[in-house]
Motif scaffolding. Structure first.
Motif, PDB file in Angstrom:
ATOM      1  N   ASP A   1       0.839  -1.193   0.000  1.00  0.00           N
ATOM      2  CA  ASP A   1       0.000   0.000   0.000  1.00  0.00           C
ATOM      3  C   ASP A   1       0.879   1.249   0.000  1.00  0.00           C
ATOM      4  OD1 ASP A   1      -1.869   1.972   0.364  1.00  0.00           O
ATOM      5  OD2 ASP A   1      -2.384   1.418   2.416  1.00  0.00           O
ATOM      6  N   PRO A   2       0.804   2.082  -1.036  1.00  0.00           N
ATOM      7  CA  PRO A   2       1.649   3.284  -1.067  1.00  0.00           C
ATOM      8  C   PRO A   2       1.103   4.431  -0.227  1.00  0.00           C
ATOM      9  CG  PRO A   2       0.321   3.176  -3.046  1.00  0.00           C
ATOM     10  CD  PRO A   2       0.026   1.911  -2.276  1.00  0.00           C
ATOM     11  N   GLY A   3      -0.124   4.282   0.288  1.00  0.00           N
ATOM     12  CA  GLY A   3      -0.786   5.371   0.986  1.00  0.00           C
ATOM     13  C   GLY A   3      -0.010   5.970   2.138  1.00  0.00           C
ATOM     14  N   PRO A   4       0.483   5.152   3.098  1.00  0.00           N
ATOM     15  CA  PRO A   4       1.164   5.732   4.262  1.00  0.00           C
ATOM     16  C   PRO A   4       2.407   6.535   3.925  1.00  0.00           C
ATOM     17  CG  PRO A   4       0.516   3.463   4.702  1.00  0.00           C
ATOM     18  CD  PRO A   4       0.283   3.704   3.239  1.00  0.00           C
ATOM     19  N   GLU A   5       3.041   6.275   2.787  1.00  0.00           N
ATOM     20  CA  GLU A   5       4.294   6.952   2.452  1.00  0.00           C
ATOM     21  C   GLU A   5       4.125   8.011   1.362  1.00  0.00           C
ATOM     22  OE1 GLU A   5       7.244   4.101   1.448  1.00  0.00           O
ATOM     23  OE2 GLU A   5       7.340   3.213   3.444  1.00  0.00           O
ATOM     24  N   PHE A   6       2.902   8.213   0.877  1.00  0.00           N
ATOM     25  CA  PHE A   6       2.713   9.095  -0.267  1.00  0.00           C
ATOM     26  C   PHE A   6       3.156  10.521   0.032  1.00  0.00           C
ATOM     27  CE2 PHE A   6      -0.173  12.092  -2.525  1.00  0.00           C
ATOM     28  CZ  PHE A   6       0.313  11.895  -3.805  1.00  0.00           C
ATOM     29  N   ASP A   7       2.667  11.098   1.126  1.00  0.00           N
ATOM     30  CA  ASP A   7       3.012  12.488   1.432  1.00  0.00           C
ATOM     31  C   ASP A   7       4.513  12.658   1.604  1.00  0.00           C
ATOM     32  OD1 ASP A   7       0.304  13.055   1.396  1.00  0.00           O
ATOM     33  OD2 ASP A   7       0.065  12.746   3.545  1.00  0.00           O
ATOM     34  N   GLY A   8       5.147  11.717   2.332  1.00  0.00           N
ATOM     35  CA  GLY A   8       6.590  11.802   2.538  1.00  0.00           C
ATOM     36  C   GLY A   8       7.366  11.668   1.242  1.00  0.00           C
ATOM     37  N   THR A   9       6.891  10.804   0.344  1.00  0.00           N
ATOM     38  CA  THR A   9       7.563  10.630  -0.945  1.00  0.00           C
ATOM     39  C   THR A   9       7.543  11.916  -1.755  1.00  0.00           C
ATOM     40  OG1 THR A   9       6.995   8.279  -1.005  1.00  0.00           O
ATOM     41  CG2 THR A   9       7.541   9.325  -3.103  1.00  0.00           C
ATOM     42  N   VAL A  10       6.393  12.584  -1.780  1.00  0.00           N
ATOM     43  CA  VAL A  10       6.258  13.830  -2.537  1.00  0.00           C
ATOM     44  C   VAL A  10       7.179  14.902  -1.977  1.00  0.00           C
ATOM     45  CG1 VAL A  10       4.679  15.707  -3.117  1.00  0.00           C
ATOM     46  CG2 VAL A  10       3.911  13.336  -3.292  1.00  0.00           C
ATOM     47  N   LEU A  11       7.164  15.084  -0.667  1.00  0.00           N
ATOM     48  CA  LEU A  11       7.989  16.132  -0.052  1.00  0.00           C
ATOM     49  C   LEU A  11       9.477  15.834  -0.184  1.00  0.00           C
ATOM     50  CD1 LEU A  11       5.875  16.789   3.169  1.00  0.00           C
ATOM     51  CD2 LEU A  11       5.968  18.162   1.078  1.00  0.00           C
ATOM     52  N   ALA A  12       9.852  14.555  -0.066  1.00  0.00           N
ATOM     53  CA  ALA A  12      11.257  14.191  -0.195  1.00  0.00           C
ATOM     54  C   ALA A  12      11.771  14.476  -1.598  1.00  0.00           C
ATOM     55  CB  ALA A  12      11.453  12.716   0.154  1.00  0.00           C
ATOM     56  N   ARG A  13      10.954  14.193  -2.605  1.00  0.00           N
ATOM     57  CA  ARG A  13      11.383  14.450  -3.975  1.00  0.00           C
ATOM     58  C   ARG A  13      11.567  15.940  -4.229  1.00  0.00           C
ATOM     59  NH1 ARG A  13       7.499  12.169  -6.538  1.00  0.00           N
ATOM     60  NH2 ARG A  13       6.303  14.027  -7.033  1.00  0.00           N
ATOM     61  N   GLN A  14      10.656  16.736  -3.710  1.00  0.00           N
ATOM     62  CA  GLN A  14      10.778  18.171  -3.892  1.00  0.00           C
ATOM     63  C   GLN A  14      12.038  18.709  -3.218  1.00  0.00           C
ATOM     64  OE1 GLN A  14       7.090  19.634  -2.352  1.00  0.00           O
ATOM     65  NE2 GLN A  14       5.878  18.840  -4.040  1.00  0.00           N
ATOM     66  N   GLU A  15      12.351  18.192  -2.038  1.00  0.00           N
ATOM     67  CA  GLU A  15      13.553  18.639  -1.339  1.00  0.00           C
ATOM     68  C   GLU A  15      14.806  18.190  -2.074  1.00  0.00           C
ATOM     69  OE1 GLU A  15      15.634  18.111   3.053  1.00  0.00           O
ATOM     70  OE2 GLU A  15      13.453  18.017   2.852  1.00  0.00           O
ATOM     71  N   ALA A  16      14.750  16.983  -2.671  1.00  0.00           N
ATOM     72  CA  ALA A  16      15.904  16.491  -3.418  1.00  0.00           C
ATOM     73  C   ALA A  16      16.184  17.364  -4.638  1.00  0.00           C
ATOM     74  CB  ALA A  16      15.677  15.046  -3.852  1.00  0.00           C
ATOM     75  N   TRP A  17      15.143  17.954  -5.198  1.00  0.00           N
ATOM     76  CA  TRP A  17      15.335  18.852  -6.340  1.00  0.00           C
ATOM     77  C   TRP A  17      15.927  20.194  -5.914  1.00  0.00           C
ATOM     78  CZ3 TRP A  17       9.951  18.055  -9.136  1.00  0.00           C
ATOM     79  CH2 TRP A  17       9.966  16.802  -9.761  1.00  0.00           C
ATOM     80  N   GLY A  18      16.008  20.412  -4.607  1.00  0.00           N
ATOM     81  CA  GLY A  18      16.555  21.677  -4.127  1.00  0.00           C
ATOM     82  C   GLY A  18      15.582  22.824  -4.262  1.00  0.00           C
ATOM     83  N   ALA A  19      14.319  22.521  -4.437  1.00  0.00           N
ATOM     84  CA  ALA A  19      13.323  23.569  -4.613  1.00  0.00           C
ATOM     85  C   ALA A  19      12.614  23.841  -3.295  1.00  0.00           C
ATOM     86  CB  ALA A  19      12.306  23.150  -5.672  1.00  0.00           C
ATOM     87  N   ASP A  20      12.012  24.998  -3.214  1.00  0.00           N
ATOM     88  CA  ASP A  20      11.216  25.362  -2.049  1.00  0.00           C
ATOM     89  C   ASP A  20       9.854  25.841  -2.547  1.00  0.00           C
ATOM     90  OD1 ASP A  20      10.408  25.874   0.499  1.00  0.00           O
ATOM     91  OD2 ASP A  20      11.414  27.811   0.630  1.00  0.00           O
ATOM     92  N   PRO A  21       9.073  24.919  -3.112  1.00  0.00           N
ATOM     93  CA  PRO A  21       7.828  25.335  -3.754  1.00  0.00           C
ATOM     94  C   PRO A  21       6.706  25.558  -2.744  1.00  0.00           C
ATOM     95  CG  PRO A  21       8.060  22.972  -3.926  1.00  0.00           C
ATOM     96  CD  PRO A  21       9.293  23.481  -3.221  1.00  0.00           C
ATOM     97  N   GLU A  22       5.687  26.246  -3.203  1.00  0.00           N
ATOM     98  CA  GLU A  22       4.458  26.396  -2.422  1.00  0.00           C
ATOM     99  C   GLU A  22       3.606  25.155  -2.685  1.00  0.00           C
ATOM    100  OE1 GLU A  22       0.339  29.010  -2.565  1.00  0.00           O
ATOM    101  OE2 GLU A  22       2.119  29.715  -3.619  1.00  0.00           O
ATOM    102  N   THR A  23       3.346  24.376  -1.638  1.00  0.00           N
ATOM    103  CA  THR A  23       2.628  23.108  -1.782  1.00  0.00           C
ATOM    104  C   THR A  23       1.256  23.213  -1.149  1.00  0.00           C
ATOM    105  OG1 THR A  23       4.725  21.914  -1.678  1.00  0.00           O
ATOM    106  CG2 THR A  23       2.740  20.623  -1.373  1.00  0.00           C
ATOM    107  N   ALA A  24       0.251  22.659  -1.833  1.00  0.00           N
ATOM    108  CA  ALA A  24      -1.120  22.693  -1.318  1.00  0.00           C
ATOM    109  C   ALA A  24      -1.839  21.415  -1.716  1.00  0.00           C
ATOM    110  CB  ALA A  24      -1.865  23.917  -1.857  1.00  0.00           C
ATOM    111  N   ALA A  25      -2.830  21.051  -0.912  1.00  0.00           N
ATOM    112  CA  ALA A  25      -3.647  19.886  -1.226  1.00  0.00           C
ATOM    113  C   ALA A  25      -4.630  20.237  -2.337  1.00  0.00           C
ATOM    114  CB  ALA A  25      -4.399  19.419   0.013  1.00  0.00           C
TER     115      ALA A  25
END
Length: 251
Positions: free
Chosen positions: A158-182
């Motif tokens: 089930d990818p559900g429990p790790e989905f939010d962390g996966t998204v945020l980790a990828r954004q941080e790996a890109w070195g970006a500081d984007p505005e994130t919203a649901a």
């Protein structure tokens, strides 16, 4: 119903038993000597509640085994399937209307495994009337909007429990500081991330066992080096193209 066994005298379970002469070491490390050997007296009849308890334990074991078997089943994929060409599946009609047509299909890549399927696609969009800039040496300096898509189908976990962390980790790996919203109204959960300078926007969606992402980068002004198009304003179109892609991957 299991009845209590018929007892034939009190000697049915009364055969005396003798422990072996030497057993495991005692608390002080010494072995048990012959002086510690005892004989067990006659066993009395087993109470009826022991038989009932044994049946309950057996039934519980069967029930637990059934739950274990059900837990071992593969998850429901919700109609999603593997794709051998994500670029062909992603029509991107709305983004093409807003940013430009894609003159080639794109660069697809895919990977299939018993536990998960992955697919990627990168395409460039060419605005109407686009002409590449030329530098002082006569070399073309191209700057086109681009779209990168990813699709992961989890077939075992089930990818559900790790989905939010996966998204945020990828954004941080890109070195970006984007505005994130649901984002509501698409999939089970979704996030949109907008670059501060308006040059990037990414939509990530979790839909059951499927994870999907569409990242859009805008074109640049070769003279100033600034973004020529604010792609963060395209969230609505991005959601529509994502929903169309999800529908095709389930068809």
């Amino acid at each position: 119903m299991i009845s209590e066994p018929e007892l034939v005298g009190e000697e049915s379970f009364a055969a005396p038993q003798t422990l072996g002469a030497v057993s495991a070491p005692g608390p002080d490390g010494a072995g048990v000597t012959d002086d510690a050997v005892t004989s067990l007296g006659p066993r009395g009849p087993r109470p009826a509640w022991l038989w009932a308890l044994g049946g309950a334990v057996a039934a519980s074991a069967v029930w637990a085994g059934g739950l274990y078997a059900l837990g071992g089943q593969d998850p429901d994929l919700g109609g999603y399937r593997a794709t051998d060409n994500l670029c062909a599946a992603a029509q991107l009609k709305n983004l093409q209307t807003a940013l430009g047509k894609r003159e080639v299909e794109g660069m697809p890549a895919q990977f299939e495994h018993a536990t998960r399927d992955e697919a990627h696609c990168s395409v460039e969009l060419k605005p109407t009337g686009y002409e590449p800039e030329v530098d002082e040496e006569g070399n073309e300096v191209t700057s086109l909007p681009g779209v990168h898509l990813t699709y992961t189908l989890h077939k075992k976990t089930d990818p559900g429990p790790e989905f939010d962390g996966t998204v945020l980790a990828r954004q941080e790996a890109w070195g970006a500081d984007p505005e994130t919203a649901a984002v509501t109204g698409i999939g089970e959960r979704a996030h949109v991330a907008r670059g501060e300078d308006g040059s990037t926007i990414t939509l990530d969606v979790l839909d059951g066992q499927a994870e999907l992402s569409i990242a859009v980068t805008g074109d640049w002004d070769p003279a100033s080096g600034d973004p020529a198009t604010d792609v963060t304003e395209l969230e609505g179109l991005l959601v529509q193209d994502m929903q169309a892609l999800m529908d095709r991957l389930r068809s």
